[in-house]
Design a protein around this motif. Sequence first.
Motif, short mmCIF file in Angstrom:
data_model
loop_
_atom_site.label_atom_id
_atom_site.label_comp_id
_atom_site.label_asym_id
_atom_site.label_seq_id
_atom_site.Cartn_x
_atom_site.Cartn_y
_atom_site.Cartn_z
N ALA A 116 40.62 35.46 56.80
CA ALA A 116 41.98 34.93 56.85
C ALA A 116 42.16 33.93 55.72
O ALA A 116 41.31 33.80 54.84
CB ALA A 116 42.22 34.27 58.22
N SER A 117 43.27 33.21 55.73
CA SER A 117 43.54 32.25 54.67
C SER A 117 42.80 30.93 54.92
O SER A 117 42.46 30.60 56.07
CB SER A 117 45.04 31.97 54.56
OG SER A 117 45.51 31.30 55.72
N ALA A 118 42.56 30.19 53.85
CA ALA A 118 41.98 28.86 54.01
C ALA A 118 42.95 27.93 54.71
O ALA A 118 42.54 27.03 55.46
CB ALA A 118 41.59 28.30 52.64
N SER A 119 44.25 28.16 54.54
CA SER A 119 45.25 27.28 55.16
C SER A 119 45.26 27.43 56.68
O SER A 119 45.40 26.44 57.40
CB SER A 119 46.63 27.54 54.58
OG SER A 119 47.03 28.88 54.77
N ALA A 189 34.87 30.90 50.29
CA ALA A 189 33.66 31.61 49.86
C ALA A 189 33.81 33.12 50.03
O ALA A 189 33.35 33.90 49.20
CB ALA A 189 32.45 31.10 50.63
N LYS A 190 34.47 33.53 51.12
CA LYS A 190 34.70 34.97 51.33
C LYS A 190 35.60 35.52 50.22
O LYS A 190 35.43 36.65 49.75
CB LYS A 190 35.32 35.21 52.70
CG LYS A 190 35.65 36.69 53.01
CD LYS A 190 34.41 37.58 53.01
CE LYS A 190 34.73 39.05 53.26
NZ LYS A 190 35.10 39.35 54.65
N MET A 191 36.55 34.72 49.75
CA MET A 191 37.40 35.15 48.64
C MET A 191 36.57 35.36 47.38
O MET A 191 36.78 36.33 46.63
CB MET A 191 38.52 34.14 48.42
CG MET A 191 39.51 34.08 49.57
SD MET A 191 40.77 32.80 49.31
CE MET A 191 41.36 32.58 50.99
N VAL A 192 35.63 34.45 47.13
CA VAL A 192 34.73 34.63 45.99
C VAL A 192 33.97 35.95 46.12
O VAL A 192 33.83 36.72 45.16
CB VAL A 192 33.73 33.44 45.91
CG1 VAL A 192 32.65 33.71 44.86
CG2 VAL A 192 34.46 32.14 45.59
N ASN A 193 33.50 36.23 47.33
CA ASN A 193 32.79 37.47 47.61
C ASN A 193 33.64 38.70 47.27
O ASN A 193 33.19 39.65 46.61
CB ASN A 193 32.40 37.50 49.09
CG ASN A 193 31.54 38.68 49.48
OD1 ASN A 193 30.34 38.69 49.23
ND2 ASN A 193 32.15 39.67 50.11
N GLN A 194 34.91 38.68 47.69
CA GLN A 194 35.79 39.83 47.47
C GLN A 194 36.16 39.99 45.99
O GLN A 194 36.34 41.11 45.50
CB GLN A 194 37.04 39.73 48.34
CG GLN A 194 36.77 39.65 49.84
CD GLN A 194 35.92 40.78 50.38
OE1 GLN A 194 34.71 40.81 50.15
NE2 GLN A 194 36.52 41.70 51.09
N ILE A 195 36.30 38.87 45.27
CA ILE A 195 36.52 38.95 43.81
C ILE A 195 35.35 39.67 43.15
O ILE A 195 35.54 40.56 42.32
CB ILE A 195 36.71 37.54 43.21
CG1 ILE A 195 38.01 36.91 43.70
CG2 ILE A 195 36.71 37.60 41.68
CD1 ILE A 195 38.11 35.41 43.40
N CYS A 196 34.14 39.30 43.53
CA CYS A 196 32.95 39.95 42.96
C CYS A 196 32.95 41.44 43.26
O CYS A 196 32.68 42.26 42.37
CB CYS A 196 31.68 39.31 43.52
SG CYS A 196 31.38 37.62 42.99
N LEU A 262 45.07 37.61 49.96
CA LEU A 262 44.68 36.24 50.25
C LEU A 262 44.11 35.56 49.01
O LEU A 262 44.42 34.39 48.72
CB LEU A 262 43.64 36.22 51.37
CG LEU A 262 44.10 36.68 52.76
CD1 LEU A 262 42.90 36.85 53.69
CD2 LEU A 262 45.10 35.70 53.36
N VAL A 263 43.28 36.29 48.27
CA VAL A 263 42.68 35.76 47.05
C VAL A 263 43.76 35.37 46.04
O VAL A 263 43.75 34.26 45.47
CB VAL A 263 41.73 36.80 46.42
CG1 VAL A 263 41.33 36.39 45.00
CG2 VAL A 263 40.48 36.98 47.28
N LEU A 264 44.68 36.27 45.79
CA LEU A 264 45.70 36.03 44.77
C LEU A 264 46.66 34.92 45.18
O LEU A 264 47.11 34.14 44.34
CB LEU A 264 46.44 37.34 44.46
CG LEU A 264 45.56 38.43 43.83
CD1 LEU A 264 46.29 39.75 43.77
CD2 LEU A 264 45.07 38.01 42.45
N ASP A 265 46.96 34.82 46.47
CA ASP A 265 47.78 33.71 46.95
C ASP A 265 47.06 32.37 46.73
O ASP A 265 47.68 31.39 46.32
CB ASP A 265 48.09 33.88 48.45
CG ASP A 265 49.14 34.94 48.71
OD1 ASP A 265 49.83 35.37 47.76
OD2 ASP A 265 49.27 35.36 49.88
#
Length: 305
Positions: A116-119, A189-196, A262-265
């Motif tokens: 989900a989002s960090a917010s 951190a999960k967003m970093v994972n998905q970018i990779c 979520l990453v791009l937001d």
Amino acid sequence: MSSINAKTYESISPVSVAFLGLGVMGYPMAGHLAQAGHRVTVYNRTAAKSEAWLAEFNASGAKHTHALTPRAAAAQADVVFCCVGNDDDLRSVTLGADGAFAGMQPGAVFVDHTTASASIARELAAAAKLAGIEFVDAPVSGGQAGAQNGMLTVMCGGDAAAFAKAQPVGMAFSRAFTLLGESGAGQLAKMVNQICIAGLVQGLSEAIAFGQNAGLDMNQVLDVIGKGAAQSWQLDNRGKTMVADKFDFGFAVDWMRKDLGLVLDEAKRNGARLPVTALVDQFYADVQHMGGRRWDTSSLIKRLK
């Protein structure tokens, strides 16, 4: 046949837990908690899934239960685990008169495995604090196979004391369960994972398509380069299925697009520049338009054929 695979469980004192959301990830995760000896109450929006889970994990005479609301499921739990679809789903099972927060005991810990989002993680952490309970955002990596094998990697954000209560219990379905910072850090951190992953899968897709056009035996090539610097989880686990044009399994394109949204937001908020990630997100939109909404994320290669 069990929905979970054998795992050696660390011996800790059994506790009462709840698990909210019995999807492709939550069902086996809750199963590992049961197999580790914890007393489990499950909740799922579709009650038939809860009943199926009970039929499987009470078969040996255990006395796990299910509840009709998140509040009822959480009422006696020391730790409440959750794995649902998105921010709105998460609010629906935590907040309000029937939400888990309304039923949790003072000092109990809510551990959210939703991506989900960090917010929303920060919002729910604040709401939990007001309710006298604790919250840990804890998205996972490892996919359905990781959930079934009890070998997920869990990225956590929150208070250290809350994490310390949750971590030994969560190791029932994890190989690593790590605190990375304050509330929201797990989701980031999960967003970093998905970018990779996005960049890796696109690179692997281009490499395989190139090799096939060049007339190479790509299964042999993957065996060779998998022993060198090009090695990755994606190459090891998805390379040969990509060569075989098989995508009816794994992490769905629809889910990846949700995650990349979520990453791009978040990147808009923090100023990060993600040109490759934004491009791959659009490539996944192309796959959706090809009818691949439920294909595995490795289906990016379909655009190149």
